[in-house]
Design an enzyme around this catalytic site. Structure first.
Site, mmCIF file in Angstrom:
data_model
loop_
_atom_site.group_PDB
_atom_site.id
_atom_site.type_symbol
_atom_site.label_atom_id
_atom_site.label_comp_id
_atom_site.label_asym_id
_atom_site.label_seq_id
_atom_site.Cartn_x
_atom_site.Cartn_y
_atom_site.Cartn_z
ATOM 1 N N ARG A 8 0.811 -1.233 0.000
ATOM 2 C CA ARG A 8 0.000 0.000 0.000
ATOM 3 C C ARG A 8 0.842 1.280 0.000
ATOM 4 O O ARG A 8 0.360 2.331 0.404
ATOM 5 C CB ARG A 8 -0.965 0.040 1.201
ATOM 6 C CG ARG A 8 -2.062 -0.973 1.165
ATOM 7 C CD ARG A 8 -2.976 -0.827 -0.055
ATOM 8 N NE ARG A 8 -3.899 -1.945 -0.097
ATOM 9 C CZ ARG A 8 -3.615 -3.114 -0.661
ATOM 10 N NH1 ARG A 8 -2.466 -3.297 -1.292
ATOM 11 N NH2 ARG A 8 -4.472 -4.091 -0.637
ATOM 12 N N SER A 26 -11.344 0.035 2.471
ATOM 13 C CA SER A 26 -10.771 -0.371 3.771
ATOM 14 C C SER A 26 -10.206 0.866 4.462
ATOM 15 O O SER A 26 -9.428 1.597 3.858
ATOM 16 C CB SER A 26 -9.640 -1.371 3.567
ATOM 17 O OG SER A 26 -10.151 -2.520 2.955
ATOM 18 N N GLU A 31 -5.753 3.917 5.881
ATOM 19 C CA GLU A 31 -5.361 3.756 4.476
ATOM 20 C C GLU A 31 -5.714 4.994 3.631
ATOM 21 O O GLU A 31 -4.907 5.405 2.792
ATOM 22 C CB GLU A 31 -6.031 2.499 3.902
ATOM 23 C CG GLU A 31 -5.484 2.112 2.555
ATOM 24 C CD GLU A 31 -6.136 0.881 1.966
ATOM 25 O OE1 GLU A 31 -5.998 -0.203 2.544
ATOM 26 O OE2 GLU A 31 -6.799 1.024 0.920
HETATM 27 C C1 FAD Z 1 -15.551 0.532 -2.172
HETATM 28 C C2 FAD Z 1 -14.052 0.670 -2.261
HETATM 29 C C3 FAD Z 1 -13.257 -0.449 -2.389
HETATM 30 C C4 FAD Z 1 -11.853 -0.328 -2.484
HETATM 31 N N1 FAD Z 1 -11.093 -1.461 -2.605
HETATM 32 C C5 FAD Z 1 -9.738 -1.363 -2.696
HETATM 33 C C6 FAD Z 1 -8.937 -2.551 -2.819
HETATM 34 O O1 FAD Z 1 -9.436 -3.677 -2.899
HETATM 35 N N2 FAD Z 1 -7.593 -2.402 -2.862
HETATM 36 C C7 FAD Z 1 -6.993 -1.179 -2.811
HETATM 37 O O2 FAD Z 1 -5.758 -1.117 -2.863
HETATM 38 N N3 FAD Z 1 -7.734 -0.036 -2.704
HETATM 39 C C8 FAD Z 1 -9.086 -0.104 -2.643
HETATM 40 N N4 FAD Z 1 -9.834 1.033 -2.505
HETATM 41 C C9 FAD Z 1 -9.170 2.346 -2.421
HETATM 42 C C10 FAD Z 1 -9.129 3.140 -3.755
HETATM 43 O O3 FAD Z 1 -10.129 2.712 -4.625
HETATM 44 C C11 FAD Z 1 -7.785 3.018 -4.462
HETATM 45 O O4 FAD Z 1 -6.747 3.471 -3.639
HETATM 46 C C12 FAD Z 1 -7.763 3.825 -5.783
HETATM 47 O O5 FAD Z 1 -6.653 3.435 -6.540
HETATM 48 C C13 FAD Z 1 -7.705 5.344 -5.558
HETATM 49 O O6 FAD Z 1 -7.725 5.964 -6.828
HETATM 50 P P1 FAD Z 1 -8.450 7.335 -7.084
HETATM 51 O O7 FAD Z 1 -8.269 7.683 -8.511
HETATM 52 O O8 FAD Z 1 -9.860 7.294 -6.579
HETATM 53 O O9 FAD Z 1 -7.576 8.306 -6.174
HETATM 54 P P2 FAD Z 1 -8.045 9.498 -5.221
HETATM 55 O O10 FAD Z 1 -8.862 8.930 -4.114
HETATM 56 O O11 FAD Z 1 -8.655 10.590 -6.023
HETATM 57 O O12 FAD Z 1 -6.638 9.997 -4.648
HETATM 58 C C14 FAD Z 1 -5.878 9.163 -3.807
HETATM 59 C C15 FAD Z 1 -4.451 9.723 -3.716
HETATM 60 O O13 FAD Z 1 -3.835 9.626 -5.001
HETATM 61 C C16 FAD Z 1 -3.394 10.905 -5.425
HETATM 62 N N5 FAD Z 1 -3.585 11.004 -6.882
HETATM 63 C C17 FAD Z 1 -4.695 10.738 -7.605
HETATM 64 N N6 FAD Z 1 -4.461 10.956 -8.908
HETATM 65 C C18 FAD Z 1 -3.182 11.378 -9.005
HETATM 66 C C19 FAD Z 1 -2.342 11.781 -10.093
HETATM 67 N N7 FAD Z 1 -2.785 11.806 -11.359
HETATM 68 N N8 FAD Z 1 -1.063 12.149 -9.815
HETATM 69 C C20 FAD Z 1 -0.590 12.144 -8.539
HETATM 70 N N9 FAD Z 1 -1.328 11.786 -7.485
HETATM 71 C C21 FAD Z 1 -2.612 11.406 -7.718
HETATM 72 C C22 FAD Z 1 -4.277 11.910 -4.691
HETATM 73 O O14 FAD Z 1 -3.630 13.169 -4.599
HETATM 74 C C23 FAD Z 1 -4.413 11.212 -3.346
HETATM 75 O O15 FAD Z 1 -3.278 11.463 -2.572
HETATM 76 C C24 FAD Z 1 -11.238 0.952 -2.416
HETATM 77 C C25 FAD Z 1 -12.062 2.093 -2.265
HETATM 78 C C26 FAD Z 1 -13.455 1.942 -2.196
HETATM 79 C C27 FAD Z 1 -14.307 3.168 -2.051
#
Ligand code: FAD
Length: 348
Positions: free
Chosen positions: A164, A241, A342
């Site tokens: 992570r 999570s 997380e």
């Molecule tokens: C229902 C649910 C289930 C999930 N299951 C999992 C799972 O099984 N495994 C897991 O690992 N995660 C899981 N997650 C967490 C999440 O989905 C992941 O971490 C996902 O990859 C986050 O991506 P995002 O685009 O939504 O990022 P955001 O939530 O928009 O941002 C997260 C971080 O990434 C940074 N970021 C985003 N885009 C960029 C970019 N272009 N450049 C630099 N930094 C950037 C942001 O600044 C922030 O710090 C889950 C979340 C939910 C709601």
């Protein structure tokens, strides 16, 4: 490129919580990303880069500077011998991308089906599920370095992936804006079925499950746990999570097992690097008085998964923080373990 003011951020997150962005812009191209960065720099505004908003807790006050949503799309692929490299725009929807590579009969990401968010979110916290992690499939990451204003291609090793974590959410947090991620996948490879949930799902199948079968199974299993964004399911109004599975040294693990044994309990654990053990954060939360469905107020614990803090309708970021702290405190009192959150906390 339209820069808006006082834009509510809650609707742009899966938790549906948080105040407004003072300024907001969505960049569709690399040139627009650079323009947005210049806008923030020239006005000395703090910059926050938003993806799909699925790993965030945004404060009730919101963000005082510029929120830059990355909307760069486009997917190309090039064939090697038995490998295919997919070059995906940072703003592509992750699950749609996984669906596409599975449809191309390419193995390596099928267990990561159904995870919300964007392509760019995946290297940030080295997304993982059901035994797969993007770290094993990322060839390189194309990113704008805010230090020198140049675009760099970071190879897998340079991303510093671990459980992570990557450089993007640790040592180099805030330095890079991810523009594109390149994944190397195995054409015609077998689906990965290593975790108990998947083994159970396919028990009794006479034929070898295909990549599409595994993708379908993962999405169904996730839906049953409130871990798939599904319209009408209140249990998925979360950031996934909320706590990482603690990684313990042999001594720490022994001390924890002794506490559990004194209560006639056994804590589920998985091998980690070297002599370490990864223990289940969900188990620790559930065995500290926070069972599934906990809480009658606006914030609580999912009825389907003990690790998800859910917004039941009108929760504030302060409500989420209060529950997070209550859980951390009880788990530490009972088990001697400090749970690490997380999601990313924004604007606190
Ligand atoms: C229902 C649910 C289930 C999930 N299951 C999992 C799972 O099984 N495994 C897991 O690992 N995660 C899981 N997650 C967490 C999440 O989905 C992941 O971490 C996902 O990859 C986050 O991506 P995002 O685009 O939504 O990022 P955001 O939530 O928009 O941002 C997260 C971080 O990434 C940074 N970021 C985003 N885009 C960029 C970019 N272009 N450049 C630099 N930094 C950037 C942001 O600044 C922030 O710090 C889950 C979340 C939910 C709601």
């Amino acid at each position: 490129m339209l820069i808006s003011e006082n834009v509510p951020l809650a609707p742009l997150t899966t938790l549906k919580i948080g105040g407004p962005a003072r300024y907001f812009v969505e960049a569709q191209t690399i040139a627009e990303v650079s323009q947005a960065v210049e806008f923030a720099r020239s006005r000395s505004l703090p910059l926050f880069v938003l993806g799909g908003g699925s790993n965030l807790v945004i404060s009730d006050a919101g963000w005082p500077g510029l929120v830059l949503k990355i909307g760069i799309t486009g997917i190309n692929h090039r064939h090697g011998h038995d490998e295919v490299v997919f070059e995906a725009g940072a703003g592509e929807d992750w699950d749609k991308f996984v669906g596409l590579v599975v449809a191309h009969n390419c193995a390596g990401l099928e267990c990561l089906s159904g995870i919300p968010g964007s392509v760019a979110g995946t290297p940030v916290q080295n997304v993982g599920a059901y035994g797969q992690e993007v770290a094993n499939r990322i060839e390189s990451v194309l990113a704008l370095d805010l230090r020198d204003g140049q675009i760099h291609e970071l190879c897998n090793q340079a991303c510093g992936f671990s459980y992570r974590t990557s450089i993007f959410n640790t040592t180099e947090r805030g330095r890079y804006i991810i523009l594109q991620v390149n994944y190397v996948l195995k054409h015609g490879g077998d689906a990965y079925i290593a975790y108990a949930d998947l083994k159970k799902y396919f028990a009794g199948w006479s034929e070898k499950p295909t990549l599409a079968n595994v993708r379908d199974a993962v999405r169904k299993i996730r839906a049953g746990k409130g871990m798939l964004i599904t319209a009408g399911d209140d249990d998925c109004r979360s950031a996934g999570s909320f706590f990482k599975n603690p990684i313990l040294s042999a001594d720490q693990y022994q001390a924890l097992s002794a506490r559990a044994a004194a209560k006639n309990l056994q804590i589920p654990s998985y091998p980690a690097l070297d002599a370490q053990k990864k223990v289940s954060a969900a188990w620790l939360v559930e065995h500290s008085g926070f069972s599934r469905g906990y809480g009658n107020g606006p914030v609580g614990i999912s009825r389907k998964h003990a690790l998800a803090i859910v917004n039941r309708g009108n929760a504030t970021a302060a409500d989420v923080l209060a529950l997070k702290e209550a859980i951390q405190q009880r788990v530490e009192e009972i088990w001697g373990i400090v749970l690490e959150p997380e999601p990313v906390f924004v604007g606190f």
